[in-house]
Design a protein around this motif. Structure first.
Motif, PDB file in Angstrom:
ATOM      1  N   ASP A 132       0.810  -1.213   0.000  1.00  0.00           N
ATOM      2  CA  ASP A 132       0.000   0.000   0.000  1.00  0.00           C
ATOM      3  C   ASP A 132       0.849   1.272   0.000  1.00  0.00           C
ATOM      4  O   ASP A 132       0.320   2.370  -0.114  1.00  0.00           O
ATOM      5  CB  ASP A 132      -0.941   0.013   1.212  1.00  0.00           C
ATOM      6  CG  ASP A 132      -0.194  -0.145   2.534  1.00  0.00           C
ATOM      7  OD1 ASP A 132       0.780  -0.890   2.566  1.00  0.00           O
ATOM      8  OD2 ASP A 132      -0.625   0.468   3.523  1.00  0.00           O
ATOM      9  N   GLY A 219      -0.883  -1.762  10.210  1.00  0.00           N
ATOM     10  CA  GLY A 219      -0.935  -0.924   9.014  1.00  0.00           C
ATOM     11  C   GLY A 219       0.247  -1.156   8.102  1.00  0.00           C
ATOM     12  O   GLY A 219       0.778  -2.261   7.985  1.00  0.00           O
ATOM     13  N   GLY A 346      -4.889   7.776   3.424  1.00  0.00           N
ATOM     14  CA  GLY A 346      -4.356   7.001   4.533  1.00  0.00           C
ATOM     15  C   GLY A 346      -3.846   7.883   5.648  1.00  0.00           C
ATOM     16  O   GLY A 346      -4.065   9.098   5.679  1.00  0.00           O
ATOM     17  N   HIS A 583     -11.108   6.775   4.114  1.00  0.00           N
ATOM     18  CA  HIS A 583      -9.779   7.227   4.472  1.00  0.00           C
ATOM     19  C   HIS A 583      -9.541   8.605   3.869  1.00  0.00           C
ATOM     20  O   HIS A 583      -9.758   8.820   2.672  1.00  0.00           O
ATOM     21  CB  HIS A 583      -8.711   6.250   3.959  1.00  0.00           C
ATOM     22  CG  HIS A 583      -8.483   5.088   4.856  1.00  0.00           C
ATOM     23  ND1 HIS A 583      -8.886   3.800   4.545  1.00  0.00           N
ATOM     24  CD2 HIS A 583      -7.907   5.006   6.080  1.00  0.00           C
ATOM     25  CE1 HIS A 583      -8.554   2.979   5.531  1.00  0.00           C
ATOM     26  NE2 HIS A 583      -7.970   3.684   6.471  1.00  0.00           N
TER      27      HIS A 583
END
Length: 844
Positions: A132, A219, A346, A583
């Motif tokens: 990510d 995360g 994010g 997000h």
């Protein structure tokens, strides 16, 4: 402490309101991080140091958002802000451009040693990280990764060595077996660490190895590192003496001695809560005043600099820099080449679309320039002028691109040649920093600009020119607001409480973005900083609410409107509110993996009730009555004895029969009854108010545990802060008897005495929440007990080693951050002030 009177007198030449008298405010609190430039979750610059010159200024995530300042006095230069980057030459290949060995299995033996056999490890290219994260070349999906980077040195000399690294989360690194660094749970980008003399001696001629381990707690995960030698660089060699720093709600004041002159510096974010244009306009002021400390005249120039790092997420991103001229101003404009608007989402991210601006009016004594990072400063120190990059300042070309920067961005610099300065002739000025994000938020799949743009009617240059024209007015209004807020907080809770409120105001406001939807409805969307990066999280809105209930309930409605819309549009069809809208910056629907049914239903109803009481009518509730009714009925069925589920304190895990959550549900039912009463719905009001009272009586029987009340109905011997009961007292709902608080407070004080930095959240762990501590403090019956609960929290803020925008989640024994920073929940610190507002009926 700084003499604020000298500040006021020295500014009269520039700020034309000499008749205004300001109170002298001396702030004793050492801020964990000092707010400098704040507007929204992306345009956010802090100094996490006691001295402004102790290191680079930072974005709240910890990434460098550098501001450098220097004052040249009679040819001698004093750095008063930020830290200059070392001029480095890599001994290894630079970060993001090397290959090494790695393993996801914990290695056996001394894996940090030079001659360790790593032939069974895999080979991969840096950076290493989860999928990510942009720029990752070797994917890492386990909790841990171990890396070895072997390199050769032909000759070892006496050059100073520097480690450069980025990590997410816990990181340790070794040079030939010697530990160089170990971090705690944190993430940082492009950090430079000068090695100690002992560490530097580990470098040898021939084969060397950098060995690292990174543990990803939750995360995204990321790791990269390199080793360099420090080249000789003569920049700003002298450091100004910092005399004081005072943080007030919208202003941060610094005072310095620079040889024979005094420099006073003010960072102003004019976030005035009733002026929606001003609170949303992404322009801040940096103001300065220089006066002589002796009887002589002194020749003075001031230098202020930033870099394109304000407009990138990662320092490998290509950028453009442009000089823009308008009729009244010159601007330096910088942003990424790609301009992927609202694409990066994010938590620990920076904006990489839109453009940062440094502005100067066209006075003959002012200059803007772009040039080599090191040459710019050396030239200013030598002759008081800026060296200009010819790629920028040719006749036909006023822009440049910086490709493959590897962090080597140019300096964007401003100088003001103040000329002769004396006691009788102090010199003043200001510059402005701003950020145009073009589009701020994607809201249900439609991009929206910030409020200040008024749907394209106002551009960034008009915003700057308005800010300049209104400088004196805005500075006066900001100072007056600061004085009033501080005085109100002082009256409500004393000096320590007032200083905590002064510290947290900008943090609470600037964790949001102000917009309007296509129907003109106000949106004030939060980013859940450092705790998931969610947008408009309901259980972030809830604790932040007291500040907005005091100063502008419309901003609180702006947080709630989108949650109502999500349910009322049919996109969210559960009988309780969503946790979030996605997000940040994409508000297209809930992303959190689990619902908080009782929590969020209680939050939304209680906040609607509070708005109704503060405004003296239930018009806002009437607009959403059907939705509120659905949520209230859900709480009647499911709220009294909550099933196993998450609540706002989700870091503590699931909990069934949660007594504090039950209080929230009961008071929300009562709140719904109160709003029904205000709307003339007498039967509904009677039904829900009676139901709440019946539940409250049953709650007492289930929760009582001798001299206190339990954490959960089925956990004898447990306890917790019952902070949710505050709404009963604040809104005068009269559901729970006063004896509950009278029993709990002495018990809390007994438990608090066991911990240096405040009352733990509950009996499970020794961590606590700062916002809930202040709500609990408001349950006290006298000021002495209130001060007893506030004092350890103040001590935490004043002493914590976690130098970040104040964390609301910390260890009550060590004072160290457990997690969370820069969050808007510190708006909850204003609960005591909200009591004063309600107490005296100052609703409007």
């Amino acid at each position: 402490m700084k003499n604020v009177l000298r500040f006021i007198l020295s500014w009269l030449a520039l700020i034309i309101f000499a008749s205004t008298v300001f109170a002298q405010v001396a702030i004793d609190l050492r801020a964990p991080a000092v707010p400098l430039i704040l507007s929204d979750p992306y345009f956010s610059i802090w100094s996490p140091y006691n001295q402004l010159t102790d290191g680079s200024t930072q974005h709240w995530t910890g990434a460098a958002h550098p501001l450098v300042g220097a004052l040249r006095v009679d040819g001698k230069t004093y750095r008063f802000m930020g830290a200059e980057k070392l001029r480095l030459e890599t001994l290894t290949k630079p970060m993001k451009n090397w290959e090494g060995s790695y393993t996801f299995e914990k290695p056996q033996g001394n894996w940090t040693a030079i001659h360790y056999n790593d032939t069974n490890w895999k080979r991969g290219k840096a950076p290493f990280g989860t999928r990510d994260l942009r720029g990752v070349r070797t994917h890492w999906k386990t909790e841990d990764i171990w890396l070895r980077r072997v390199f050769e040195i032909d000759e070892v000399n006496n050059s100073e060595l520097a480690l450069q690294y980025s990590h997410d989360d816990v990181f340790e690194i070794y040079l030939n077996g010697e530990k160089l660094l170990q971090t705690d749970y944190s993430w940082n980008s492009d950090v430079t660490l000068v090695l100690s003399e002992k560490q530097q001696k580990k470098l040898i001629k021939g084969k060397n190895v950098l060995a690292a381990h990174c543990h990803n707690t939750t995360g995204g995960g990321y790791v990269d590192f390199s080793l360099s030698k420090n080249l000789d660089y003569q920049g700003f060699l002298n450091i100004a003496v910092q005399n004081s720093v005072d943080v007030l709600p919208t202003n941060t004041y610094y005072s310095f001695t620079c040889g024979p002159v005094a420099l006073d510096l003010i960072f102003t974010a004019p976030l005035l809560p009733t002026d929606l244009d001003l609170i949303s306009t992404p322009v801040n002021y940096i103001s300065y005043c220089v006066t002589s400390l002796d009887t002589k005249e002194h020749d003075v120039q001031i230098y202020i600099e930033t870099t394109p790092e304000l407009a990138v997420n990662d320092t490998y991103q290509d950028v453009s820099v442009e000089l823009v001229n308008t009729s009244a101003f010159n601007y330096l404009k910088t942003g990424t080449i790609d301009q992927a608007i609202t694409k990066r989402e994010g938590d620990g991210t920076r904006i990489d679309w839109g453009y940062a601006y440094l502005a100067a009016d066209k006075s003959a004594n002012k200059q803007l320039a772009v040039g080599n990072y090191y040459d710019m400063k050396e030239n200013f120190a030598k002759n008081g002028r800026l060296v200009r990059s010819e790629t920028v300042y040719t006749d036909n070309l006023i822009s440049m691109k910086v490709s493959n920067p590897e962090g080597n961005y140019p300096a964007l610099a401003y100088i003001d040649n103040l000329g002769k300065v004396s006691k009788e002739n102090p010199k003043t000025g200001f510059t402005m920093l701003g950020y145009d994000d073009i589009y701020s938020i994607e809201y249900f799949y439609k991009r929206l600009p910030a409020y200040w743009k008024h749907n394209g009617k106002v551009d960034i240059f008009q915003a700057f020119e308005r800010a300049a024209a209104d400088y004196a007015k805005n500075m006066k209004a900001a100072r007056q607001f600061d004085n009033n807020l501080y005085a109100d907080a002082l009256k409500a809770g004393g000096k320590e409480y007032a200083e905590l409120c002064a510290l947290t105001y900008r943090q609470a406001i600037a964790a949001h973005k102000l917009l309007q939807d296509e129907n003109g409805e106000l949106l004030f969307l939060s980013k859940e900083n450092h705790s998931g990066g969610f947008i408009n999280t309901v259980d972030i809105t809830y604790p932040s609410a007291p500040l907005f209930l005091i100063y502008n309930p419309n901003l609180l409605k702006g947080m709630m409107n989108s949650i109502f819309k999500y349910s009322e549009s049919g996109r969210w069809n559960k009988p309780y509110p969503a946790h979030d809208l996605g997000h940040y910056p994409n508000a297209n629907g809930q992303n959190y993996g689990e619902d908080m049914p009782v929590e969020e239903a209680g939050n939304m109803i209680l906040l609607a009730t509070a708005i109704s009481v503060i405004e003296g009518n239930a018009d806002y509730a009437q607009k959403h009555w059907q939705t509120l009714t659905t949520w209230a009925n859900f709480l009647k069925e499911k709220g009294f004895d909550p099933e196993n589920q998450l609540c706002t304190d989700d870091f503590a895990g699931h909990l069934a029969h949660n007594a504090n959550l039950s209080i929230k549900a009961i008071l929300a039912i009562a709140g719904y009854g109160r709003m029904a009463q205000m709307l003339g719905k007498t039967d509904v009001a009677t039904e829900f108010l009676n139901e709440a009272k019946t539940m409250a009586s049953a709650w007492q029987l289930l929760a009582k545990d001798g001299n206190h009340y339990k954490l959960a109905f089925d956990r004898a011997g447990s306890w917790s802060q019952k902070y949710n009961i505050i709404w009963d007292k604040l809104l005068n709902l009269q559901i729970f008897p006063q004896e509950i608080a009278d029993l709990e407070i002495p018990y809390y004080l007994k438990r608090q005495a066991e911990h240096k930095y405040g009352l733990p959240l509950d009996s499970r762990k020794n961590y606590t929440k700062a916002d809930w501590i202040l709500w609990t403090a408001c349950l006290t019956a006298n000021d002495a007990d209130f001060q007893k609960i506030v004092a350890p929290l103040y001590r935490y803020a004043n002493e914590t080693q976690s130098r970040v925008p104040i964390s609301d989640f910390y260890n009550a024994d060590t004072g160290k951050m457990e997690n969370f920073k820069a969050r808007s929940v510190v708006g909850g610190f204003y609960m005591k002030m909200l009591f004063e507002k309600v107490k005296y009926g100052n609703y409007q």
